[in-house]
Design an enzyme around this catalytic site. Sequence first.
Site: not given
Length: 428
Positions: A13, A16, A42-43, A238
């Site tokens: 988190d 990225k 999750g992005h 990650q």
Amino acid sequence: MTGTVVIDCQLGDAGKGKVIDWILSQGGYSACVRFNGGPNAGHTVKVGDKTYKFHQLPSGVLHNDIYSIIGNGCVIDPAGIEYELAQLEKEGIKPILKVSDRAHVILPWHVLEDMYLGELRRKNAGLKPTEMGSLTSSTTGRGIGPCYADKSSRIGIRVEDLSDYDRLKAKLAFLASLKEPYLKILGRPVDPEPESIERLADRLYMFGLSWEDSISDTGQFLNDALKRGKKVLFEGAQSVHLDIDSGVYPYSTSSTCVAAGASSGTGISPKYLSEIIGVVKAYTSRAGDGAFPTELRDERADVLRELGKEYGTTTGKPRRVGFLDLVMVKTAVEMNGVDVLALTRMDTLTEFGRSQEMTRIPVCKAYEFKGRTITRFPTMNMLSFMQPVYDYPQGWDEYIRYVEHYLGIPVRFVGTGPERNDIEERKP
Ligand code: IMP
């Protein structure tokens, strides 16, 4: 040499997605490839008044003039990918997607196994139930660990299996014979209407059919492209400290998140990896369990969490937050050969400092343990004994210079706000 790797040097988190989107918007790349993980990632990319959240598609997916590739190191939930594609289609975005024939498929058993096993592991470790009372607290609950476990046991279903109905059904039947009794041992109540093997096979086979044009040997495709001098961006999901080997085991994830995974997780030669960009948030956040030496444990945590909107993109759960831990980051930089840094959320940290009337923000430069100074991020067994030792740089510029000096590499990008273009590129 044309392979750029982007990895998170903390615990996930760090931002990225936005950094990758920005790098790709500068042009020159022909593909963006995910090399590990699955829907646990999750992005978020904010474009104008629209916020895009991706879990499985690579962060480059908004650039529909380049290939978006899911590499062999990934595990996929086909229905989730279809959902993300459908959301994009509504916005008129149609990515050129390629999926490795060697990626593994997450099955319904994996999700259940993740939930029940996760809760048993927490109980066994003496951890309290989470405030949400959720079964999925030790993982994102997406079936990631069990899917990688089956891959290692060589009983998993690969994307290539989706296009051969009889083979698929036979493999699923074999898995059911192992999984059903195991899930009962883990505490799963008997399901009065379990999905039949036929229905599951039909469902998966349909994905195979609809993706026929996208499924291929992406390793060969990428090697050929790189050989011809094309630029490829390799996206690590990650973070390197969540890596199965080098990360915060057992609170890690189950894939290879380190930069070397860009080669093993896509099937390309490591010789093509020419630049490693490390993404670091100006403070630290953590989604899961485990020791966290610089964690804020008072009301300041709530302030920083709210300012940084520190809630999981995948789970929605509040993240734990704390000061920047440079011991953690330096270990990641050395282990991965990081060349340059993207330091994100400087705006959030500055706002936090202002709200607390702090002119100097603490930065952890070492740990103390039994009178000794420790400068290497240890295993989780040891991490809980580490006491942070802080320095206190003053103001934005001094903070960035301190980070550069400590790590011995330049900060090339600085995150200055939530919007897509809120990134400042610093010239050497
Ligand atoms: P899993 O990957 O779902 O097995 O979860 C294992 C651990 O990794 C948990 O502590 C998760 O919160 C953490 N994790 C997995 N993916 C991410 C991510 O993308 N960002 C932050 N933490 C993650």
